[in-house]
Design a protein around this motif. Structure first.
Motif, PDB file in Angstrom:
ATOM      1  N   SER C   2       0.831  -1.200   0.000  1.00 21.19           N
ATOM      2  CA  SER C   2       0.000   0.000   0.000  1.00 21.19           C
ATOM      3  C   SER C   2       0.871   1.258   0.000  1.00 21.19           C
ATOM      4  CB  SER C   2      -0.895   0.007   1.228  1.00 21.19           C
ATOM      5  OG  SER C   2      -1.496   1.269   1.395  1.00 21.19           O
ATOM      6  N   ARG C   3       0.324   2.336  -0.578  1.00 19.75           N
ATOM      7  CA  ARG C   3       1.002   3.640  -0.547  1.00 19.75           C
ATOM      8  C   ARG C   3       0.864   4.305   0.817  1.00 19.75           C
ATOM      9  NH1 ARG C   3      -2.456   7.100  -3.841  1.00 19.75           N
ATOM     10  NH2 ARG C   3      -4.044   5.584  -3.239  1.00 19.75           N
ATOM     11  N   PHE C   4      -0.003   3.783   1.659  1.00 20.94           N
ATOM     12  CA  PHE C   4      -0.384   4.500   2.878  1.00 20.94           C
ATOM     13  C   PHE C   4       0.195   3.862   4.130  1.00 20.94           C
ATOM     14  CE2 PHE C   4      -3.925   5.226  -0.134  1.00 20.94           C
ATOM     15  CZ  PHE C   4      -3.795   6.593  -0.258  1.00 20.94           C
ATOM     16  N   GLN C   5       0.438   4.717   5.108  1.00 20.35           N
ATOM     17  CA  GLN C   5       0.929   4.280   6.408  1.00 20.35           C
ATOM     18  C   GLN C   5      -0.207   4.423   7.414  1.00 20.35           C
ATOM     19  OE1 GLN C   5       3.938   3.020   6.808  1.00 20.35           O
ATOM     20  NE2 GLN C   5       3.522   2.628   8.966  1.00 20.35           N
ATOM     21  N   PRO C   6      -0.705   3.334   7.964  1.00 16.94           N
ATOM     22  CA  PRO C   6      -1.827   3.455   8.902  1.00 16.94           C
ATOM     23  C   PRO C   6      -1.408   4.104  10.217  1.00 16.94           C
ATOM     24  CG  PRO C   6      -1.060   1.193   8.799  1.00 16.94           C
ATOM     25  CD  PRO C   6      -0.284   1.939   7.758  1.00 16.94           C
ATOM     26  N   LYS C   7      -2.336   4.918  10.772  1.00 12.97           N
ATOM     27  CA  LYS C   7      -2.073   5.552  12.068  1.00 12.97           C
ATOM     28  C   LYS C   7      -2.364   4.580  13.214  1.00 12.97           C
ATOM     29  CE  LYS C   7      -3.382  10.088  10.334  1.00 12.97           C
ATOM     30  NZ  LYS C   7      -4.584  10.855  10.014  1.00 12.97           N
ATOM     31  N   ASN C   8      -3.256   3.651  12.945  1.00  8.99           N
ATOM     32  CA  ASN C   8      -3.681   2.701  13.965  1.00  8.99           C
ATOM     33  C   ASN C   8      -3.050   1.347  13.655  1.00  8.99           C
ATOM     34  OD1 ASN C   8      -4.957   0.996  15.718  1.00  8.99           O
ATOM     35  ND2 ASN C   8      -7.039   1.668  15.208  1.00  8.99           N
ATOM     36  N   PRO C   9      -2.117   0.873  14.489  1.00  6.69           N
ATOM     37  CA  PRO C   9      -1.455  -0.409  14.198  1.00  6.69           C
ATOM     38  C   PRO C   9      -2.440  -1.579  14.168  1.00  6.69           C
ATOM     39  CG  PRO C   9      -0.901   0.386  16.418  1.00  6.69           C
ATOM     40  CD  PRO C   9      -1.624   1.496  15.724  1.00  6.69           C
ATOM     41  N   ASP C  10      -3.583  -1.419  14.814  1.00  4.65           N
ATOM     42  CA  ASP C  10      -4.594  -2.483  14.828  1.00  4.65           C
ATOM     43  C   ASP C  10      -5.614  -2.303  13.705  1.00  4.65           C
ATOM     44  OD1 ASP C  10      -3.490  -3.665  17.067  1.00  4.65           O
ATOM     45  OD2 ASP C  10      -4.690  -2.460  18.453  1.00  4.65           O
ATOM     46  N   TYR C  11      -5.228  -1.632  12.650  1.00  7.94           N
ATOM     47  CA  TYR C  11      -6.204  -1.279  11.615  1.00  7.94           C
ATOM     48  C   TYR C  11      -6.920  -2.510  11.042  1.00  7.94           C
ATOM     49  CZ  TYR C  11      -3.062  -2.819   7.911  1.00  7.94           C
ATOM     50  OH  TYR C  11      -2.290  -3.577   7.101  1.00  7.94           O
ATOM     51  N   ARG C  12      -6.201  -3.620  10.921  1.00 14.74           N
ATOM     52  CA  ARG C  12      -6.832  -4.817  10.341  1.00 14.74           C
ATOM     53  C   ARG C  12      -7.912  -5.380  11.259  1.00 14.74           C
ATOM     54  NH1 ARG C  12      -4.947  -7.896   6.110  1.00 14.74           N
ATOM     55  NH2 ARG C  12      -5.772  -9.740   7.156  1.00 14.74           N
ATOM     56  N   ALA C  13      -7.565  -5.522  12.508  1.00 16.21           N
ATOM     57  CA  ALA C  13      -8.536  -6.075  13.465  1.00 16.21           C
ATOM     58  C   ALA C  13      -9.764  -5.175  13.569  1.00 16.21           C
ATOM     59  CB  ALA C  13      -7.874  -6.246  14.835  1.00 16.21           C
ATOM     60  N   ILE C  14      -9.500  -3.858  13.594  1.00 15.61           N
ATOM     61  CA  ILE C  14     -10.609  -2.902  13.695  1.00 15.61           C
ATOM     62  C   ILE C  14     -11.489  -2.945  12.439  1.00 15.61           C
ATOM     63  CG2 ILE C  14     -11.154  -0.433  13.853  1.00 15.61           C
ATOM     64  CD1 ILE C  14     -10.206  -1.497  16.463  1.00 15.61           C
ATOM     65  N   ALA C  15     -10.858  -3.089  11.287  1.00 17.18           N
ATOM     66  CA  ALA C  15     -11.618  -3.162  10.035  1.00 17.18           C
ATOM     67  C   ALA C  15     -12.548  -4.374  10.042  1.00 17.18           C
ATOM     68  CB  ALA C  15     -10.663  -3.227   8.840  1.00 17.18           C
ATOM     69  N   PHE C  16     -11.997  -5.526  10.410  1.00 15.65           N
ATOM     70  CA  PHE C  16     -12.826  -6.736  10.454  1.00 15.65           C
ATOM     71  C   PHE C  16     -13.926  -6.609  11.513  1.00 15.65           C
ATOM     72  CE2 PHE C  16      -9.452  -8.652   7.969  1.00 15.65           C
ATOM     73  CZ  PHE C  16     -10.123  -9.583   7.196  1.00 15.65           C
ATOM     74  N   HIS C  17     -13.573  -6.048  12.650  1.00 12.61           N
ATOM     75  CA  HIS C  17     -14.537  -5.919  13.734  1.00 12.61           C
ATOM     76  C   HIS C  17     -15.723  -5.032  13.312  1.00 12.61           C
ATOM     77  CE1 HIS C  17     -16.166  -5.686  17.752  1.00 12.61           C
ATOM     78  NE2 HIS C  17     -16.122  -4.371  17.711  1.00 12.61           N
ATOM     79  N   THR C  18     -15.406  -3.876  12.707  1.00  8.97           N
ATOM     80  CA  THR C  18     -16.476  -2.980  12.261  1.00  8.97           C
ATOM     81  C   THR C  18     -17.336  -3.647  11.193  1.00  8.97           C
ATOM     82  OG1 THR C  18     -15.236  -0.996  12.809  1.00  8.97           O
ATOM     83  CG2 THR C  18     -16.944  -0.766  11.141  1.00  8.97           C
ATOM     84  N   PHE C  19     -16.670  -4.320  10.265  1.00 11.01           N
ATOM     85  CA  PHE C  19     -17.411  -4.997   9.201  1.00 11.01           C
ATOM     86  C   PHE C  19     -18.379  -6.024   9.782  1.00 11.01           C
ATOM     87  CE2 PHE C  19     -18.160  -8.070   5.862  1.00 11.01           C
ATOM     88  CZ  PHE C  19     -18.379  -7.275   4.762  1.00 11.01           C
ATOM     89  N   GLU C  20     -17.897  -6.784  10.748  1.00  8.99           N
ATOM     90  CA  GLU C  20     -18.733  -7.850  11.321  1.00  8.99           C
ATOM     91  C   GLU C  20     -19.933  -7.290  12.095  1.00  8.99           C
ATOM     92  OE1 GLU C  20     -15.815 -10.156  13.351  1.00  8.99           O
ATOM     93  OE2 GLU C  20     -14.929 -10.752  11.424  1.00  8.99           O
ATOM     94  N   GLN C  21     -19.817  -6.049  12.524  1.00 13.14           N
ATOM     95  CA  GLN C  21     -20.945  -5.435  13.240  1.00 13.14           C
ATOM     96  C   GLN C  21     -22.046  -4.978  12.277  1.00 13.14           C
ATOM     97  OE1 GLN C  21     -18.436  -2.617  15.560  1.00 13.14           O
ATOM     98  NE2 GLN C  21     -19.792  -3.210  17.241  1.00 13.14           N
ATOM     99  N   GLN C  22     -21.740  -4.988  10.984  1.00 10.51           N
ATOM    100  CA  GLN C  22     -22.727  -4.553  10.000  1.00 10.51           C
ATOM    101  C   GLN C  22     -23.593  -5.743   9.609  1.00 10.51           C
ATOM    102  OE1 GLN C  22     -20.794  -2.437   6.833  1.00 10.51           O
ATOM    103  NE2 GLN C  22     -20.474  -0.696   8.202  1.00 10.51           N
ATOM    104  N   ARG C  23     -24.721  -5.866  10.247  1.00 13.14           N
ATOM    105  CA  ARG C  23     -25.542  -7.047   9.988  1.00 13.14           C
ATOM    106  C   ARG C  23     -26.031  -7.109   8.545  1.00 13.14           C
ATOM    107  NH1 ARG C  23     -29.862  -8.269  14.351  1.00 13.14           N
ATOM    108  NH2 ARG C  23     -30.058 -10.022  12.902  1.00 13.14           N
ATOM    109  N   ALA C  24     -26.156  -5.931   7.910  1.00 13.29           N
ATOM    110  CA  ALA C  24     -26.604  -5.924   6.506  1.00 13.29           C
ATOM    111  C   ALA C  24     -25.638  -6.714   5.621  1.00 13.29           C
ATOM    112  CB  ALA C  24     -26.739  -4.487   5.992  1.00 13.29           C
ATOM    113  N   MET C  25     -24.355  -6.658   5.946  1.00 17.97           N
ATOM    114  CA  MET C  25     -23.371  -7.369   5.115  1.00 17.97           C
ATOM    115  C   MET C  25     -23.586  -8.873   5.187  1.00 17.97           C
ATOM    116  SD  MET C  25     -21.524  -5.190   3.446  1.00 17.97           S
ATOM    117  CE  MET C  25     -23.072  -4.265   3.281  1.00 17.97           C
ATOM    118  N   LYS C  26     -23.886  -9.365   6.375  1.00 16.70           N
ATOM    119  CA  LYS C  26     -24.144 -10.801   6.526  1.00 16.70           C
ATOM    120  C   LYS C  26     -25.420 -11.179   5.767  1.00 16.70           C
ATOM    121  CE  LYS C  26     -24.144 -14.524   9.873  1.00 16.70           C
ATOM    122  NZ  LYS C  26     -24.080 -14.903  11.303  1.00 16.70           N
ATOM    123  N   THR C  27     -26.440 -10.333   5.909  1.00 14.28           N
ATOM    124  CA  THR C  27     -27.713 -10.591   5.223  1.00 14.28           C
ATOM    125  C   THR C  27     -27.525 -10.646   3.708  1.00 14.28           C
ATOM    126  OG1 THR C  27     -28.918  -9.507   7.020  1.00 14.28           O
ATOM    127  CG2 THR C  27     -30.072  -9.715   4.899  1.00 14.28           C
TER     128      THR C  27
END
Lengths: 158, 158, 158, 158
Positions: C2-27
């Protein structure tokens, strides 16, 4: 009468002042014809040096008028000392920009502390009739007074 | 080399000819710097009479350059005798249009018999560095040769 | 890479966590297939209960995938504790959403402290070939950590 | 009463029939509540399985409702035998999609032989009050009767 209550009692003076600082507006011959809280009308006369290949006003010029109407409309609802920048807009072109005179009419749809959403319509006056020629929906951003000093930041969503 | 095969062998001459008929482009000081099938670059020098309230180029002027780059890029893939009009575009403004010179680079994303979708980016050259300042996605429409004669129809999605 | 440097070292875990909270995505059966700083891919299998009148996936469903890819891509570059909301997006539909599987690929174009601009493309995999079916350009907004607690504010540009 | 005169006397039956063929609408629980020439209202009840990470309805689902309202509104003005596809749309999200019930209200802004431009608004009904939560502007395309048979062409601007 407008639906909105301005935070800045000098909103009219500030709106005109900001508009007059936009040299592009003078170059394009666009002027303010109405300012109310959250509502702004601009007007422009036909000029053959602003046309596209069929002799109609160029879509970019129409967009400049629509964008500016949105910007000033949003600006009238912002607090004293705020700066304003355009985040994005979308224009639909509905009919050729043919006529003697053009009007750009913007209304705030949703004001906000940071972001304000506006809609605008462009009309062409031709042979005594007025035709809707383009629509815009756009997002404007308020720059907090402290940030406004940093002119480098203008037009930079950050 | 372009991904696209032009239908009109004279696409370059037609592109330049159409561009030159757009008087707004001359007024704004925008010129063609590159034409390939489905790809067009335009350029513009800074001019203080085209600025907004912070001395940067007005978003409407940047949009005029982006729209025209898209229009000519789409036009290069259309058959001989076709006319072209803009259906819609959306612009995101990413950074202030500050610089000595500006580039507008458009690419066809999806050509079509009736509708063509393009993307364009605007860059500012300032102190030897180039900054992405705006993006556009837009839809262009081909007017069939028989319709092109009816200049009333230009810029009228119908 | 990636061209970008994340500010949050846990960016991957947070991305997955937020995604999983979106029930519409599962539906809708949409899942994450790739997460890098500023770049996210999602995927979805064809389902006949998500179709429009011709048996292709409905444009709204395609847009849900594109919007979510943009949102998570922007989110990977935000500081720890930030919330995210969509300000606006525009979708161009280029081809029928016909295929066995669909991919939504988003990239950050311009990250910002408050606003981030993303682009995304949707592809249909059909009979072993992949077709570009839709594009999106969108604006995402970071909610500062202190504001994130106020869930009432989510999706409210203010 | 509508400003528009439908070309197809069976416009209501055709609108309902096309809507019912969209299985995605049934899956999302969206139904028609009003059909007039060039004007369509849809409605949807809150469902927790269609939410994003804050428990509000996902922006993609809201967009699906807005897009469909635009599509059917445009469709009511098209001649018998025509097909319809969405060319593009832009959505601005103004407030969280929080409520017990949601309405999607679309109006034709400019009908055309080939292209029709529509605007739509989404509202959330919550605790007895209605809030504007999103706006859309979009372009719809009529497929001529002869082309409609070629279902491969649906959603393909060409």
């Amino acid at each position: 009468m407008s639906r909105f209550q301005p935070k800045n009692p000098d909103y009219r003076a500030i709106a005109f002042h900001t508009f007059e600082q936009q040299r592009a507006m003078k170059t394009l011959g666009i002027s303010i014809t109405r300012v109310e809280p959250g509502e702004v009308d601009l007007a422009m006369d036909y000029r053959s040096d602003l046309t596209q290949q069929h002799g109609f006003i160029h879509a970019g010029i129409i967009t400049a008028g629509l964008d500016n109407a949105c910007g000033i409309a949003a600006f009238t609802l912002m607090p004293a000392g705020a700066g304003i920048l355009t985040v994005e807009f979308k224009t639909n072109l509905l009919a050729p920009a043919r006529g003697e005179r053009f009007a750009f009419r913007a209304t705030v749809v949703k004001p906000g502390r940071t972001l304000t959403v506006c809609e605008a319509r462009a009309y062409a006056a031709h042979d005594g009739a007025e035709t809707l020629i383009a629509t815009m929906s756009g997002t404007l951003m308020a720059l907090a007074p402290r940030e406004d000093a940093a002119t480098d930041r203008a037009h930079m969503p950050a």
